[in-house]
Design an enzyme around this catalytic site. Structure first.
Site, PDB file in Angstrom:
ATOM      1  N   CYS A   2       0.820  -1.211   0.000  1.00 49.37           N
ATOM      2  CA  CYS A   2       0.000   0.000   0.000  1.00 49.37           C
ATOM      3  C   CYS A   2       0.858   1.268   0.000  1.00 49.37           C
ATOM      4  O   CYS A   2       1.964   1.276   0.531  1.00 49.37           O
ATOM      5  CB  CYS A   2      -0.963   0.095   1.177  1.00 49.37           C
ATOM      6  SG  CYS A   2      -2.212  -1.188   1.190  1.00 49.37           S
ATOM      7  N   GLY A  28       0.242  -0.329  -4.762  1.00 52.13           N
ATOM      8  CA  GLY A  28      -1.129  -0.808  -4.632  1.00 52.13           C
ATOM      9  C   GLY A  28      -1.920  -0.444  -5.860  1.00 52.13           C
ATOM     10  O   GLY A  28      -1.922   0.721  -6.264  1.00 52.13           O
ATOM     11  N   ASN A  95      -0.634   1.560   5.788  1.00 48.10           N
ATOM     12  CA  ASN A  95       0.219   0.614   5.073  1.00 48.10           C
ATOM     13  C   ASN A  95       0.759  -0.355   6.106  1.00 48.10           C
ATOM     14  O   ASN A  95       1.406   0.061   7.068  1.00 48.10           O
ATOM     15  CB  ASN A  95       1.358   1.371   4.376  1.00 48.10           C
ATOM     16  CG  ASN A  95       2.417   0.447   3.783  1.00 48.10           C
ATOM     17  OD1 ASN A  95       3.568   0.826   3.639  1.00 48.10           O
ATOM     18  ND2 ASN A  95       2.042  -0.750   3.421  1.00 48.10           N
ATOM     19  N   GLY A  96       0.499  -1.640   5.910  1.00 51.78           N
ATOM     20  CA  GLY A  96       0.960  -2.650   6.849  1.00 51.78           C
ATOM     21  C   GLY A  96      -0.158  -3.631   7.118  1.00 51.78           C
ATOM     22  O   GLY A  96      -1.121  -3.720   6.349  1.00 51.78           O
ATOM     23  N   TYR A 235      12.124  -5.589  -3.897  1.00 50.80           N
ATOM     24  CA  TYR A 235      11.037  -5.555  -4.883  1.00 50.80           C
ATOM     25  C   TYR A 235      10.054  -4.397  -4.734  1.00 50.80           C
ATOM     26  O   TYR A 235       9.721  -3.735  -5.711  1.00 50.80           O
ATOM     27  CB  TYR A 235      10.275  -6.891  -4.836  1.00 50.80           C
ATOM     28  CG  TYR A 235       8.920  -6.876  -5.509  1.00 50.80           C
ATOM     29  CD1 TYR A 235       8.813  -6.728  -6.896  1.00 50.80           C
ATOM     30  CD2 TYR A 235       7.740  -6.992  -4.754  1.00 50.80           C
ATOM     31  CE1 TYR A 235       7.554  -6.702  -7.520  1.00 50.80           C
ATOM     32  CE2 TYR A 235       6.503  -6.972  -5.366  1.00 50.80           C
ATOM     33  CZ  TYR A 235       6.410  -6.823  -6.749  1.00 50.80           C
ATOM     34  OH  TYR A 235       5.177  -6.787  -7.350  1.00 50.80           O
TER      35      TYR A 235
END
Ligand SMILES: O=P(O)(O)OC[C@H]1O[C@H](OP(=O)(O)OP(=O)(O)O)[C@H](O)[C@@H]1O
Ligand SMILES: NC(=O)CC[C@H](N)C(=O)O
Ligand code: SF4
Ligand SMILES: [Mg+2]
Length: 435
Positions: A2, A28, A95-96, A235
Site C-alpha cells: 500500500c 497498490g 500501510n501494513g 522488490y
C-alpha cells in the site's frame, strides 16, 4: 504494501495527493481513495488515474490518500476509512497489517463495539476512540502504543494531521516541507517528484503531528527497535527511492554483484526480468562482464503481477514478451529479484526457450522465500510459497531452467550491512520475525 499520502496546508490538496499516489501506484493497484478537509472523499476501485479524476476534484488544503494492495478484509473495501468519535472525526490510511487483528477485532466486538468494514485498519480508530483520554492527540498516542505492528499510517483529525510508524519501522514513511505546509508519503521519491528538498524519514515508534501555526511536533510513543522490511529494497519500492539514506537501485545492483560472487555462471547474455529484476541484472552483468541485453520486452500498460489479487498468470503472459532476435541461439541468464509464488519464472523460461535460446539459466538476487509475511504482504500461508514446498532441484525442474541459483541468506545479509542498512526484517527468508 500500500501507498499512503498526507498533506497539510497545501493549495489544492486533492491534486497534490493525486500526484503523490500516482508516484506510489506500484505499491497498490486495487483501489485509490482521498479524504480532504471536511472529510469529503473520493474513492474507487482501480488505478489512480481512473479514480482520482479532475472531474471529481474536491477543494481543500488538508487531506490524506491511499492506494491499496489488500492483505486483510475484503478486496473491494477502500481506504482511507473515516469515523465519528467523541473526540472528533478521524480518518486513517494504513500501510501494513495488524498482526493480531483477529483477536483485537474480537475483543472490541465482545465489548459491544461494531465495525463498518472488515479491515484491520479500523482497529486503530477503535483504539483511538476507547483510549482513556479526552485529548485526541493523547488518545492517538495511546492507541499506537497498544498496537504493535505493522503500520505506517497517516491520520486526519479535525484539529491535526498525524503520521506514525510502528516501533519496528517495518513499513516506510517520509515527510517534507511544501509551500507553507507539509506533504507525507510512503516513499521519498514521491516527495522529490513534487520538488521537495529537505525530506525527513519518520523514526520508528514516533508520531509526527502537523497543526496550524506550529512546526511539526515529533512524539515518541514506543522504544525504537528497527526491523525495516528488506523486501522493500528487493522488490516493493521504486529504484529511485531511498531508505535510511540508501538508494534502492544501488542495493539491488549490489545484490546482483553478490549473486555473481556466489555463482559464477557462464552465459552469452544477461537478460533482466523487467521491471524489478533490472538493477540486479545490471549488477550481475557489471561484475561478470557478460553483456546485459533487452531480451524481454515489457508492456507499459500492464502493472505489477505479484500484487494483483487474481489472474496473475494471464497478467505475466501479457506483460512480458520475448525478443527472438536477441535470444535466438544464445545461452541466456535471466535475472530476477525474487521468486515468491512461482507464477512468473516458469512462464518466462518457457517464453525464452520458445524464442530459440540454446540454454536458459536463472539467477535470483535474494534467498528462497520460505516464510509467510504478516506485515503488509499478501503471503500469509506458507503453502503458497513455492520454495517452502520444494528443494532447489525441484524448483529448478519447476521453472524449467538448465540451472537455477539463489543468493544465500549470509550473502544477502552481508550486502545490507555493507550498504549501511542495519536493523532489517528478513523473516520470509530466515523465519526470524520481529513479532
Ligand atoms: O514468483 P512470483 O509470485 O511470480 O513473484 C515474483 C515476481 O513478481 C514480481 O514482479 P511484478 O510483475 O509484480 O513487478 P515488477 O514489474 O516490478 O517486476 C517480482 O519482481 C518477480 O518478478
Ligand atoms: N498492503 C497493505 O499495506 C494493506 C493495508 C491493510 N491491511 C489493507 O488490507 O487494506
Ligand atoms: S517477512 Fe519479508 S516481506 Fe515481510 S516484512 Fe519481513 S522481509 Fe518484509
Ligand atoms: Mg518482476
Amino acid at each position: 504494501m500500500c501507498g499512503i499520502a498526507g498533506v497539510w496546508n497545501v493549495d489544492e490538496a486533492y491534486n497534490v495527493i493525486h500526484d503523490v499516489l500516482l508516484t506510489l501506484q506500484h505499491r497498490g493497484q486495487q483501489s485509490a481513495g482521498v479524504v480532504v478537509n471536511g472529510f469529503r472523499s473520493v474513492k474507487g476501485e482501480g488505478l489512480v488515474e481512473s479514480v482520482l479524476t479532475s472531474e471529481r476534484y474536491i477543494p481543500g488544503t488538508k487531506g490524506i490518500g491511499h492506494v491499496r494492495y489488500s492483505t486483510y478484509g475484503s478486496l473491494d473495501e477502500i481506504q482511507p476509512i473515516t469515523a465519528h468519535t467523541l473526540k472528533g472525526r478521524i480518518s486513517v490510511a494504513h500501510n501494513g497489517n495488524i498482526v493480531d487483528a483477529d483477536e483485537k477485532r474480537r475483543f472490541i466486538m465482545e465489548s459491544g463495539g461494531i465495525f463498518a468494514t472488515t479491515l484491520d485498519t479500523e482497529i486503530i480508530i477503535h483504539y483511538f476512540s476507547i483510549a482513556p483520554y479526552e485529548n485526541p492527540r493523547e488518545s492517538l498516542q495511546w492507541a499506537l502504543s497498544r498496537i504493535k505492528a505493522a503500520y505506517s499510517i497517516v491520520v486526519l483529525h479535525d484539529t491535526f494531521l498525524a503520521a506514525a510508524r510502528d516501533s519496528f519501522g517495518i513499513r516506510p514513511l517520509f515527510y517534507a516541507k511544501f509551500q507553507d505546509g507539509y506533504i507525507i508519503a510512503s516513499e521519498d521519491v514521491a516527495l522529490r517528484v513534487l520538488g521537495c528538498e529537505e525530506i525527513t524519514e519518520i523514526e520508528p515508534g514516533t508520531v509526527v503531528f502537523f497543526t496550524d501555526n506550529n512546526p511539526p511536533e515529533i512524539v515518541r510513543f514506543a522504544k525504537r527497535d528497527d526491523r525495516f522490511c528488506s523486501f522493500e529494497f528487493v522488490y516493493f519500492a521504486r529504484p529511485d527511492s531511498n531508505f535510511y539514506g540508501v538508494n534502492v537501485h544501488e542495493v539491488r545492483k549490489a545484490l546482483g554483484r553478490k549473486l555473481y560472487e556466489e555463482h559464477k555462471l557462464q552465459a552469452d547474455i544477461v537478460v533482466p526480468v523487467l521491471d524489478s529484476g533490472f538493477s540486479g541484472a545490471l549488477g550481475y552483468s557489471q561484475a561478470s562482464g557478460i553483456p546485459i541485453e533487452y531480451g524481454l520486452i515489457r508492456n507499459h500498460y500492464i502493472g505489477r503481477s505479484f500484487i494483483m489479487p487474481k489472474n496473475r498468470q494471464d497478467i505475466v503472459r501479457r506483460k512480458l514478451a520475448a525478443l527472438n532476435a536477441v535470444l535466438e541461439g544464445k545461452e541466456v541468464l535471466l535475472i530476477d529479484d525474487s521468486i515468491v509464488r512461482g507464477t512468473t519464472m516458469n512462464l518466462i523460461v518457457e517464453m525464452v526457450k520458445e524464442a530459440g535460446a540454446k540454454k536458459v539459466y536463472v539467477g535470483i538476487h535474494s534467498p528462497p522465500v520460505i516464510g509467510p509475511c504478516n506485515y503488509g504482504i499478501d503471503t500469509s500461508r506458507r503453502s503458497e510459497l513455492i520454495a517452502s514446498q520444494n528443494d532447489i532441484q525441484k524448483l529448478q525442474e519447476y521453472v524449467g531452467a538448465n540451472k537455477l541459483v539463489y543468493l544465500s541468506i549470509e550473502g544477502y545479509r552481508e550486502v545490507f550491512e555493507n550498504c549501511g542498512v542495519r536493523g532489517i526484517c528478513m523473516g520470509c527468508f530466515d523465519l526470524n520475525y520481529p513479532v
